[in-house]
Design a protein around this motif. Structure first.
Motif, PDB file in Angstrom:
ATOM      1  N   VAL A 107       0.841  -1.196   0.000  1.00  0.00           N
ATOM      2  CA  VAL A 107       0.000   0.000   0.000  1.00  0.00           C
ATOM      3  C   VAL A 107       0.880   1.252   0.000  1.00  0.00           C
ATOM      4  CG1 VAL A 107      -1.630   1.354   1.374  1.00  0.00           C
ATOM      5  CG2 VAL A 107      -2.008  -1.092   1.039  1.00  0.00           C
ATOM      6  N   LEU A 108       1.935   1.266   0.828  1.00  0.00           N
ATOM      7  CA  LEU A 108       2.835   2.421   0.857  1.00  0.00           C
ATOM      8  C   LEU A 108       3.494   2.626  -0.507  1.00  0.00           C
ATOM      9  CD1 LEU A 108       4.260   4.675   2.385  1.00  0.00           C
ATOM     10  CD2 LEU A 108       5.941   2.992   3.179  1.00  0.00           C
ATOM     11  N   LEU A 111       1.059   4.166  -2.900  1.00  0.00           N
ATOM     12  CA  LEU A 111       0.881   5.594  -2.629  1.00  0.00           C
ATOM     13  C   LEU A 111       2.037   6.424  -3.159  1.00  0.00           C
ATOM     14  CD1 LEU A 111      -0.502   5.396   1.033  1.00  0.00           C
ATOM     15  CD2 LEU A 111      -1.781   6.007  -1.032  1.00  0.00           C
ATOM     16  N   LEU A 112       3.180   5.790  -3.313  1.00  0.00           N
ATOM     17  CA  LEU A 112       4.371   6.509  -3.803  1.00  0.00           C
ATOM     18  C   LEU A 112       4.519   6.460  -5.318  1.00  0.00           C
ATOM     19  CD1 LEU A 112       6.977   5.394  -1.098  1.00  0.00           C
ATOM     20  CD2 LEU A 112       6.085   7.711  -1.434  1.00  0.00           C
ATOM     21  N   THR A 113       3.576   5.817  -6.035  1.00  0.00           N
ATOM     22  CA  THR A 113       3.736   5.690  -7.492  1.00  0.00           C
ATOM     23  C   THR A 113       3.785   7.046  -8.218  1.00  0.00           C
ATOM     24  OG1 THR A 113       1.346   5.282  -7.615  1.00  0.00           O
ATOM     25  CG2 THR A 113       2.811   3.359  -7.702  1.00  0.00           C
ATOM     26  N   ALA A 128      -2.745   4.208 -10.268  1.00  0.00           N
ATOM     27  CA  ALA A 128      -2.460   3.653  -8.942  1.00  0.00           C
ATOM     28  C   ALA A 128      -3.716   3.556  -8.104  1.00  0.00           C
ATOM     29  CB  ALA A 128      -1.424   4.518  -8.227  1.00  0.00           C
ATOM     30  N   ALA A 129      -4.630   4.508  -8.298  1.00  0.00           N
ATOM     31  CA  ALA A 129      -5.836   4.519  -7.460  1.00  0.00           C
ATOM     32  C   ALA A 129      -6.657   3.239  -7.607  1.00  0.00           C
ATOM     33  CB  ALA A 129      -6.681   5.737  -7.778  1.00  0.00           C
ATOM     34  N   LEU A 132      -4.798   0.518  -5.756  1.00  0.00           N
ATOM     35  CA  LEU A 132      -4.905   0.731  -4.313  1.00  0.00           C
ATOM     36  C   LEU A 132      -6.320   0.403  -3.835  1.00  0.00           C
ATOM     37  CD1 LEU A 132      -3.795   1.669  -1.637  1.00  0.00           C
ATOM     38  CD2 LEU A 132      -4.243   4.031  -2.320  1.00  0.00           C
TER      39      LEU A 132
END
Length: 806
Positions: A107-108, A111-113, A128-129, A132
């Motif tokens: 998950v982290l 979020l950093l993509t 990414a959304a 995720l």
């Protein structure tokens, strides 16, 4: 690659380092596990994580997708293993811990993509959304699965037939440890019902003030009080006796036998589980009604039940010396922790001999004394076969014979006392045992209450090398058969088997099979070719049910992949060939499952005679056992037997077993985080239909609220099935009450369905069996809440009563 700067760069770098270290550990450990013959998952996942870490460090989006692929692969592998072991109760917890750390890292990374894309000079319009969202959705599904199955109750759907109770008392008084000498743990009190139990509230609390005075005292408040007439009698860990008002908890009187400090340090548990009560048949000026107290320092004391004064006509001014002709060798080495038993005017008393200290420890002899005068009547012992005689003055009973440390039961009409025996003085080595010792180790022995002669006996473990002594109190019930109810004795065992015998003759009322078991003891010892099993009753040594559970690598567990891997490697290194794997002095030792605490231990079972149910809690906790040759043991620190060099039992790094060629190290199988290496659940409450022998329902009980990694309470109230120490009480209205778990709660359950109907927080651990009674038209439920050192629960000194609002 752009120069690294800013907070997000630091987070990305930290992520890459954590993933790299995790992958390195899984690669190295996984390679070793594969070499040992274990799963290839950890090696493969370790390689992939190392590659993902490098890609993340190099600002490559492929590192994110590779990390997500590892998570997906871990999910599929985990589900396959969980399915392979039968979707055990609380399987979402197993899945959660397998995925948790990897899911958090993934998950982290997702979020950093956008930040990764910027650093790589690519468009930030990445999808990414949705990815995720998919991960979060999967987590939501897992949470929903958890919420939909909070009780984890397995129910057979069978109707429960009612049968006549085996014994119908004239009142709801609790006159012996198990309610009566029948030890059914069943009360006629029915004011508290499934319909109104939710309104149960605290009525009063009494504090004994009895707390340990040194760190070497393994205190355990395991008392089940007695209630006779208008008085409640409580015995605290150091054998202090308190008489209380049953309706208010106010103290009437107090007696302190002033136990030696050393005696409180030299026992497995500093405890007093019960007292015995006796009323003389003829009028007497003193002690018409008396309490019998067995102590940690080897005394049997008679107290006037009305004022707590010693009965001067009993023994020597109220005391009989239980160390007579026993030579205890150290204070507390011979101690009574479970209380005496009264039957036909004699008080019968066994004792514990602290485990694995020396082969020539005190005898296990059980003795009977006149309840009025304290005069010795008879002795039962595995080797001393003349119950009507004692050794001459200055001599002792045969040393190191099987003792009876747990509670006895008795049939006053038949005049029989039922002795559940333990092991000879050294548990894990039997090469020097006499045939008579093997015959009466882990045996149920029916003894004539008048003479001490053996009427019949049955050995539940052949040549016991596992400390599978009988901890559960035998229960006397009317057992349903094709020819109608028969007076029976039911004996539950640490290794999970439940045997049923005709009470008078010892005839098995259910089939008993002798099954082949693993072979190969250490040099000088031997293993029995077979062990007895009772296939018509559920196995309660592990996952409750008819089949005996066998562990595999898939049963290992950890909060993170690394401690899971540690446990998995240990599993492959330990000798384990199923139940009754012999202990060994080779390698890392052996894995014993069930562990030395059971299965079913001293908490025993409750029997709902209204619904024909046996309700019992059992543990599912493997232990490691390693034997050390004598020359190695002599080099170990803190291995002196109790009584030598001021050594206390809890300070020993291993148990010396002097007189045997080996010493023993026994410990719960734990990870480096001090969490069990076996996946939960670790404790169950179950109901068995005695008519069919089938499991009616079974549920894990207890949470990890007061336990956690490295001893830090998790404060997560998740029903995972905690280990138990204590037992249940059942009522005619259809309720079972039990504390026992390693969280500080007491709970009430519906006997017919297993549904939890009531729960209350305790001020300390409830490692005791509760009891219930009626007093002045009100039903009370009472529990000793003082915790137990061995269970690592919260210590205290409370006696708490609950009742419905007036």
């Amino acid at each position: 690659m752009n120069p690294r700067r800013g907070l997000l760069d630091l987070v990305l770098l930290l992520l890459a380092v954590v993933v790299f270290l995790l992958g390195l550990g899984m690669l190295l450990g996984g390679g070793y596990l594969l070499y040992l013959g274990g799963s290839a998952y950890f090696l493969v996942a370790g390689v992939a994580l190392l590659a993902a870490a490098v890609l993340l460090y190099r600002d490559r989006l492929a590192g994110v997708w590779l990390l997500a692929a590892v998570l997906l692969g871990t999910l599929l592998w985990s589900l396959a293993e969980i399915a392979g072991k039968g979707w055990m109760p609380v399987w979402p917890v197993d899945l959660l811990t397998r995925l948790g750390l990897l899911a958090g890292l993934t998950v982290l990374a997702l979020l950093l993509t956008p930040h990764l894309a910027r650093r790589a000079g690519r468009s930030t319009r990445l999808a990414a959304a949705p990815v995720l969202g998919l991960v979060l959705a999967a987590g939501g599904v897992g949470a929903l699965l958890w919420l939909l199955t909070p009780a984890y109750v397995s129910h057979s759907g069978q109707d429960v037939a009612a049968v006549a109770p085996a014994d119908t008392p004239d009142s709801t008084d609790w006159i012996a440890y198990g309610g009566s000498n029948l030890a059914q743990r069943f009360s006629e009190a029915d004011q508290i019902t499934p319909a109104n139990v939710a309104g149960l509230e605290q009525a009063w609390e009494f504090r004994t003030g009895d707390l340990p005075t040194s760190d070497s005292m393994p205190y355990a408040f395991q008392n089940t009080p007695l209630k006779i007439g208008d008085t409640l009698y409580v015995c605290s860990p150091s054998n202090q006796v308190f008489a209380l008002d049953p309706g208010t908890g106010e103290q009437k009187w107090h007696f302190d036998p002033e136990i030696l400090e050393e005696s409180k340090e030299h026992v497995f548990s500093t405890t007093c589980r019960s007292l015995a009560w006796f009323e003389a048949p003829e009028p007497r000026e003193q002690c018409q009604r008396r309490l019998l107290l067995g102590t940690l320092d080897g005394r049997l004391i008679a107290l006037d039940a009305d004022d707590g004064s010693p009965c001067s006509d009993f023994g020597d001014d109220g005391t009989v010396d239980l160390t007579d002709r026993m030579d205890p060798q150290a204070p507390g080495y011979l101690s009574n922790t479970s209380g005496p038993t009264m039957v036909r005017g004699v008080v019968v008393v066994g004792h514990q001999v602290t485990d694995n200290q020396r082969r020539d420890g005190p005898s296990g002899a059980v003795r009977a004394y006149d309840a009025v005068t304290g005069e010795w009547r008879w002795t039962w012992d595995a080797v001393w076969r003349t119950p009507g005689e004692q050794p001459a003055e200055g001599e002792v009973y045969p040393r190191g014979t099987p003792n009876v440390w747990t509670a006895l039961s008795a049939d006053d009409e038949l005049g029989l006392v039922f002795l559940p025996t333990g092991s000879p003085a050294n548990d894990q080595y039997g090469g020097d045992r006499l045939p008579e010792e093997d015959e009466f180790t882990a045996s149920l022995v029916a003894v004539d209450a008048a003479s001490g002669e053996v009427r019949w006996h049955f050995t539940t473990v052949n040549h016991d090398l596992w400390d599978y002594d009988l901890g559960a109190q035998p229960a006397l019930i009317d057992f349903p058969t094709a020819d109608g109810p028969r007076p029976a004795v039911v004996q539950a065992t640490k290794f999970g088997q439940v045997f049923v015998f005709d009470r008078a003759t010892g005839e098995p009322l259910l089939p008993i099979e002798q099954r082949p078991v693993p072979q190969g003891a250490i040099e000088g010892d031997w293993t029995a070719a077979t062990q007895p099993f009772s296939p018509a009753m559920p196995d309660l040594g592990s996952l409750p049910g008819q089949a005996v559970e066998r562990l595999s690598g898939a049963h290992t567990w950890g909060l993170t992949p690394l401690d899971h891997l540690y446990c998995r490697i240990q599993f492959e290194r330990l000798r384990y060939e199923g139940m009754f794997t012999p202990p060994t002095d080779q390698g890392d030792g052996s894995l014993q499952f069930p562990g030395i605490l059971g299965g079913v231990n001293w908490g025993s079972a409750a029997f709902d005679s209204e619904r024909n149910l046996m309700i019992v809690n059992n543990n599912r906790m493997p232990v490691r056992v390693k034997l050390y040759p004598r020359e190695e043991a002599e080099e170990m620190d803190n291995i002196a037997p109790i009584g030598a060099e001021e050594a206390s039992y809890i300070d020993q790094n291993a148990q010396p077993m002097l007189g045997s060629p080996v010493a023993a190290l026994r410990s719960v199988w734990l990870s480096p985080l001090d969490m069990p290496c076996a996946a939960p659940p670790w404790g169950f409450l179950s109901a068995t239909d005695l008519g069919s022998g089938e499991l009616l329902w079974s549920r894990p009980i207890g949470t990890g609220f007061d336990q956690g990694p490295l001893g830090i309470p998790s404060r997560i109230k998740m029903p995972i099935g905690a280990p138990t120490s204590g037992g249940p009480v059942a009522t005619r209205s259809g309720l079972t009450f039990i504390a026992a778990t390693m969280d500080d709660y007491i709970r009430g359950f519906d006997n017919a369905t297993g549904e939890m109907l009531w729960e209350r927080r305790l001020p300390a651990g409830g490692q005791a069996t509760p009891m219930t009674y009626m007093h002045q038209g009100r039903q009370y439920l009472v529990i000793a809440a003082g915790g137990a050192y061995q269970a690592e629960t919260t210590g205290g000194d409370s006696v708490i009563a609950y009742a419905l609002p007036q």
